[in-house]
Design a protein around this motif. Structure first.
Motif, mmCIF file in Angstrom:
data_model
loop_
_atom_site.group_PDB
_atom_site.id
_atom_site.type_symbol
_atom_site.label_atom_id
_atom_site.label_comp_id
_atom_site.label_asym_id
_atom_site.label_seq_id
_atom_site.Cartn_x
_atom_site.Cartn_y
_atom_site.Cartn_z
ATOM 1 N N UNK A 175 0.814 -1.202 0.000
ATOM 2 C CA UNK A 175 0.000 0.000 0.000
ATOM 3 C C UNK A 175 0.852 1.258 0.000
ATOM 4 N N UNK A 176 2.079 1.124 -0.461
ATOM 5 C CA UNK A 176 2.958 2.299 -0.487
ATOM 6 C C UNK A 176 3.201 2.756 -1.911
ATOM 7 N N UNK A 177 3.542 4.026 -2.028
ATOM 8 C CA UNK A 177 3.840 4.543 -3.356
ATOM 9 C C UNK A 177 5.262 4.129 -3.738
ATOM 10 N N UNK A 178 5.410 3.538 -4.907
ATOM 11 C CA UNK A 178 6.756 3.109 -5.296
ATOM 12 C C UNK A 178 7.677 4.309 -5.447
ATOM 13 N N UNK A 179 8.908 4.146 -5.037
ATOM 14 C CA UNK A 179 9.900 5.210 -5.161
ATOM 15 C C UNK A 179 10.509 5.149 -6.558
ATOM 16 N N UNK A 180 10.320 6.228 -7.342
ATOM 17 C CA UNK A 180 10.790 6.185 -8.755
ATOM 18 C C UNK A 180 12.265 5.818 -8.871
ATOM 19 N N UNK A 240 -7.086 -9.732 -23.377
ATOM 20 C CA UNK A 240 -8.460 -10.172 -23.567
ATOM 21 C C UNK A 240 -8.825 -11.194 -22.478
ATOM 22 N N UNK A 241 -7.922 -12.122 -22.253
ATOM 23 C CA UNK A 241 -8.180 -13.155 -21.252
ATOM 24 C C UNK A 241 -8.296 -12.524 -19.870
ATOM 25 N N UNK A 242 -7.371 -11.609 -19.558
ATOM 26 C CA UNK A 242 -7.387 -10.982 -18.236
ATOM 27 C C UNK A 242 -8.676 -10.181 -18.046
ATOM 28 N N UNK A 243 -9.089 -9.472 -19.092
ATOM 29 C CA UNK A 243 -10.289 -8.636 -18.993
ATOM 30 C C UNK A 243 -11.523 -9.500 -18.752
ATOM 31 N N UNK A 244 -11.601 -10.623 -19.476
ATOM 32 C CA UNK A 244 -12.779 -11.472 -19.340
ATOM 33 C C UNK A 244 -12.718 -12.315 -18.071
ATOM 34 N N UNK A 245 -11.511 -12.621 -17.617
ATOM 35 C CA UNK A 245 -11.389 -13.575 -16.514
ATOM 36 C C UNK A 245 -11.133 -12.933 -15.170
ATOM 37 N N UNK A 246 -11.079 -11.606 -15.108
ATOM 38 C CA UNK A 246 -10.804 -10.996 -13.805
ATOM 39 C C UNK A 246 -11.530 -9.666 -13.696
ATOM 40 N N UNK A 247 -11.359 -9.035 -12.542
ATOM 41 C CA UNK A 247 -12.024 -7.751 -12.304
ATOM 42 C C UNK A 247 -11.108 -6.581 -12.622
ATOM 43 N N UNK A 248 -9.953 -6.878 -13.158
ATOM 44 C CA UNK A 248 -9.019 -5.788 -13.448
ATOM 45 C C UNK A 248 -9.595 -4.921 -14.569
ATOM 46 N N UNK A 400 -3.180 -8.230 -6.807
ATOM 47 C CA UNK A 400 -2.592 -7.060 -6.158
ATOM 48 C C UNK A 400 -3.257 -5.777 -6.652
ATOM 49 N N UNK A 401 -3.479 -5.704 -7.959
ATOM 50 C CA UNK A 401 -4.025 -4.465 -8.518
ATOM 51 C C UNK A 401 -5.501 -4.287 -8.204
ATOM 52 N N UNK A 402 -6.206 -5.382 -7.941
ATOM 53 C CA UNK A 402 -7.617 -5.228 -7.557
ATOM 54 C C UNK A 402 -7.756 -5.242 -6.037
ATOM 55 N N UNK A 403 -6.625 -5.133 -5.357
ATOM 56 C CA UNK A 403 -6.588 -5.104 -3.894
ATOM 57 C C UNK A 403 -7.150 -6.358 -3.254
ATOM 58 N N UNK A 404 -7.263 -7.421 -4.033
ATOM 59 C CA UNK A 404 -7.665 -8.697 -3.451
ATOM 60 C C UNK A 404 -6.577 -9.176 -2.507
#
Lengths: 420, 311, 198
Positions: A175-180, A240-248, A400-404
């Motif tokens: 939950x931290x901002x990555x350091x560039x 396409x697969x990720x879009x159809x198969x996940x909530x991302x 990780x990106x959907x905070x699951x």
């Protein structure tokens, strides 16, 4: 980092949760993973038998001394390099929508590098002597041998991508901002590096004076152009697969941009292929022998003719389809186009480029080659294994990106870390 | 099993059952991997620990090399029942080998290829040899019109014959290609392979413009009573599976001052061999007095194998 | 007829091989000053060949006779070349060696028991190479420089000697063109088909 009480512990937690999430899903997911595992097992077994009995299990000979493995290796390196076509818009041009999904390209790069490395390992006659290649303890013929360059760039690319992806996912998990500072330089390095892996791989072949079919300065640019078709096309399928198969959430923007990139790259690829063929066929001479055998057969042998014409048709159809307006939409046309160019380029770079380099041989003997069952099994196994780790990594990334999957107080054993 | 809490993963719901199932699947999976890779285990058990850790030939001390030669000799004797000796022949100072072949008198009888096959303990089923003899069409030096599988009385009408073997290039592309220095050029010009170091990537085979290198696609088969017992570490000892090999100008003979086997087998005397640094050698006379040529001169490999025509 | 020819050929080969082993004689090659060198031995026939009569003695061994047995009594025919004009003996002697007559090489003055050079000088059979060299200068020159004719032994004469064939080891004097032979077995590569370039 100092604000985290026990960074090592939370990293272990990250890994453990990743393992958990990567093995979590519905029945489609489990079936998919099961099938991939089964194919990978078949491949592993075929390889084990090949190591025991010798490379006689393959259909390679002293005349055609590289076959399906190195063909597949070449394609996979291209696939890995193709991922950079998401990184460039995302980081160089600050395309925010692309930035959200760029991780897919980087994960594909990781999986593709693993596949290409495996393709080389299974091609070794003595994999037990692998350590001879490790700089320091082995004998590394650098900088003379192009193969050592390839080992360096491929492993380097793998490490860079593992670092960037791992760092970004872990920060998001915390939950931290990555350091560039910790990833931006590596992202820029990876752009340069992606070009280098495919250039060096082309140099492996075009640096050989004794193989006129490969010995052309156009090989590296051609490799890159076709990689920037096959890579993005593969990413389109994965998205396409990720879009159809996940909530991302995936916006249509990145895909459109990728189609635009493919259009340009495919056209350039075809143009370069055409000028290569023109040079060969118009000038003629002994340099023509391989191309003649490849496209029309020679000395009464036609083994590669069906392969190359399939590739030509698939590439042309795929390119034309990409130029249709439907390809800009999320359409079946786009899917078909992607499949066409992926298969087309796989053949063009493999059976259509590596194999004819050996036929006719350097002393003009025509010995044909078609992969043995063992080679097909091992190659299928490598693809299954690559897709397996790609799926698992995507699964974690999506979580990780959907905070699951995130470090929360509920799951926290140690005191909570700072939240942005 | 489901009563217990094996380990707690920090997720909500159904933890125990799923985790147990996963653990079961993981166990099964591991077992499956082990089963799939079983042939590898069989193979690995045949490997030798000392050989696995053996250093590169050029980094071995005299003592280490002696131990290895003893071991190879012992093993070869055990396997063949013949008084095999595996020696290590070092290059002779002041000697650089070169070979010349008179195409006018070569009749294409393949005696050289046959002698090579026997001398160098080549695999019998494949009738392997470092020499390939091309039946060429008079009127040009065009390998595209060549043929290696001819099987009728020689010399044929309007044909001439071109035996091709390692050209021992002064600028060998195979050596540059090798990623691990398993092949290198020695001071007498011979390009050798350390069979115990080669990983079998076959990049050298792709790099060689003369089709001179061979790969051991399987363990070479030589009947024990046919084994040539005079062996050398870098040349004709029986090669392991999965490594490259090549013509060494019979260094186990030539570094003792003898002629290569292919030359002795040649019935017409088409072959001339010697020390190119010796101004009185036969090879020097040929190079100075005949119009010799090399194969694929344009590649810049600088072969030390010369061809010439008499007439 | 053919059988006789074949016999004759084998005779020459057997003789040269057999004799040279029993009594090899060193030949002087251009030798520069340097370390001691082992000899280069040229296999050579030591005596005049014998002719098989076709009959056998009581033990079953073939009977062969020397040239002089007949030639001392029979006058020679200076026109004869390779059997074409012969009416009594040697009818089967066929061959091809330019336009030579018998007495181009054989010495009729000694009942054919020796050879003779173009200037009429007598030459024993053991020195046959000198005879050949009269016409085949380039080959002889190449031979002297190790670039013609089979050999075994050492390239490095400071370590060991060398044994070399003479002309008639490989070339039948009456039909010197190297015979056509069946080649040794060819490569047996996988997927390589026979005569792929035909």
């Amino acid at each position: 980092m100092s604000t985290t009480p026990l960074p090592a512990l939370s990293y272990l937690r990250f890994l453990r949760q990743s393992l958990h999430v990567a093995t979590e899903g519905g029945w489609v997911f489990y079936t998919w993973m099961f099938v991939l595992t089964a194919v990978a097992l078949v491949g592993a077994n075929a390889w084990a038998v090949q190591v025991r009995d010798g490379m006689i299990r393959t259909n390679m000979t002293d005349h055609v001394s590289w076959g399906l493995y190195i063909a597949n290796f070449t394609f996979c390196v291209g696939l890995a390099a193709g991922g950079v076509m998401m990184v460039i818009p995302a980081y160089l041009y600050d395309d925010h929508e692309m930035h959200d999904v760029v991780i897919i390209g980087e994960l594909l790069a990781i999986a593709a590098i693993v596949m290409s490395t495996l393709s080389v390992v299974v091609d070794l006659g003595r994999p037990d002597r692998f350590w001879h290649m490790i700089p320091g303890i082995g004998k590394f013929n650098w900088p003379i041998s192009m193969l050592t360059w390839d080992i360096i760039v491929l492993n380097g690319y793998l490490l860079i991508n593992l670092h960037v992806v791992g760092y970004l996912l872990y920060m998001r998990f915390l939950g931290r901002k990555p350091n560039p500072i910790w990833y931006i330089p590596f992202v820029y390095l990876s752009i340069f590096w992606a070009i280098s892996i495919h250039t060096v791989t082309a140099f492996l072949y075009c640096g050989l004076g004794g193989r006129p079919f490969w010995n052309t300065a156009l090989l590296a640019p051609r490799f890159l152009a076709s990689a920037f078709v096959s890579g993005p096309a593969f990413i389109l399928l994965v998205m396409r697969v990720v879009r159809l198969g996940s909530d991302l959430p995936i916006q249509p923007g990145p895909s459109r941009l990728l189609v635009q990139i493919i259009r340009v790259a495919a056209a350039i690829n075809l143009l370069m292929l055409f000028s290569e063929l023109f040079t060969l066929f118009y000038a003629g001479g002994s340099h023509l022998a391989s191309a003649k055998y490849l496209f029309f057969g020679d000395h009464g042998k036609y083994g590669l003719v069906p392969w190359i014409w399939s590739a030509v048709v698939l590439n042309l159809v795929g390119t034309v389809l990409f130029f249709t307006p439907a390809a800009i939409q999320r359409s079946k046309t786009r899917l078909v186009a992607c499949l066409c160019v992926i298969v087309g380029i796989w053949i063009e770079k493999g059976m259509g480029l590596i194999i004819p380099g050996f036929i006719p041989s350097t002393l003009h003997e025509v010995v044909e080659y078609s992969p043995s069952l063992t080679e097909w099994k091992v190659t299928a196994g490598i693809w299954a294994f690559g897709l397996l780790i790609l799926t698992a990594m995507l699964r974690v990334a999506v979580a990780v990106f959907t905070d699951e999957m995130k470090l929360t107080e509920a799951t926290e054993l140690t005191p909570a870390t700072e939240m942005p | 099993m489901s009563e217990k809490k094996p380990f707690s993963l920090p997720v909500v719901g159904e933890v125990d059952r799923r985790t147990t199932l996963k653990a079961g699947a993981a166990t099964l999976g591991l077992a499956a991997w082990a089963a799939a890779l079983k042939p590898m285990v069989e193979w690995a058990s045949s490997l030798d620990r000392d050989e696995f850790f053996q250093k590169h030939y050029r980094e071995l001390t005299r003592e280490q090399l002696q131990v290895i030669l003893h071991k190879l000799t012992f093993e070869a004797r055990k396997e063949t029942g013949k008084p095999v000796t595996v020696k290590d022949h070092k290059p002779i100072p002041g000697v650089v080998f070169a070979y010349a072949l008179n195409l006018s008198i070569c009749i294409g009888c393949r005696k050289c290829a046959e002698a090579c096959h026997v001398e160098n303990n080549h695999d019998r089923p494949s009738n392997q040899s470092y020499i390939r003899v091309f039946e060429m069409q008079k009127g040009g030096i065009d390998f595209e019109k060549g043929n290696t599988t001819y099987d009728r009385p020689v010399p044929g009408k309007d044909k001439y014959y071109m035996p091709v073997q390692c050209q021992q290039c002064e600028n060998p592309p195979c050596v540059s290609a090798c990623p691990i220095e398993a092949t290198w050029q020695e001071s007498d010009g011979i390009v050798v392979v350390d069979y115990n170091w080669c990983i079998g990537c076959r990049y050298c085979e792709a790099a060689c413009p003369y089709h001179a290198r061979r790969f051991n696609w399987t363990k070479p088969e030589v009947p024990p009573d046919e084994v040539n017992p005079n062996q050398s570490y870098l040349s004709n000892r029986i090669r392991p599976q999965g490594v490259m090999e090549k013509c060494t100008f019979c260094l186990h003979r030539t570094r003792e001052g003898r002629m290569p086997a292919c030359l002795e087998a040649c019935p017409t005397g088409a072959r001339v061999f010697g020390n190119i640094l010796d101004p009185d050698s036969e090879i020097r006379w040929v190079l100075e007095n005949k119009r010799v040529f090399v194969l694929k001169e344009e590649l810049g490999t600088k072969p030390r194998f010369y061809y010439f025509f008499d007439k | 007829m053919l059988g006789r020819d074949a016999l004759m050929l084998s005779l020459v080969v057997v003789m040269s091989a057999g004799c040279s082993r029993s009594a090899p004689a060193p030949i002087e090659l251009p030798d520069p000053v340097g370390p001691p060198r082992f000899p280069v031995v040229i296999r050579k026939p030591l005596e005049a060949p014998k002719i098989l009569t076709g009959s056998v003695d009581e033990k079953g061994n073939p009977i062969s006779i020397g040239c002089a047995t007949c030639h001392t009594t029979n006058p020679s025919n200076p026109e004869a070349r390779l059997g074409t004009l012969l009416t009594k003996f040697h009818q089967s002697l066929r061959g091809q060696h330019g336009h030579l007559t018998c007495i181009s090489c054989h010495n009729p003055d000694e009942g054919y028991a020796s050879l003779r050079l173009a200037d009429g000088k007598r030459l024993p059979y053991s020195e046959v190479m000198q005879l050949c060299a009269q016409c085949h200068g380039p080959q002889y020159r190449d031979y002297l420089h190790g670039a013609h004719g089979g050999m075994t032994g050492y390239w490095d004469l400071s370590r060991g000697g060398r044994e070399r064939n003479n002309c008639v080891d490989c070339h039948h004097p009456h039909a010197p063109r190297y015979p056509t032979v069946m080649p040794a077995r060819g490569p047996n590569d996988r997927f390589q088909t026979r005569g792929s370039h035909e």
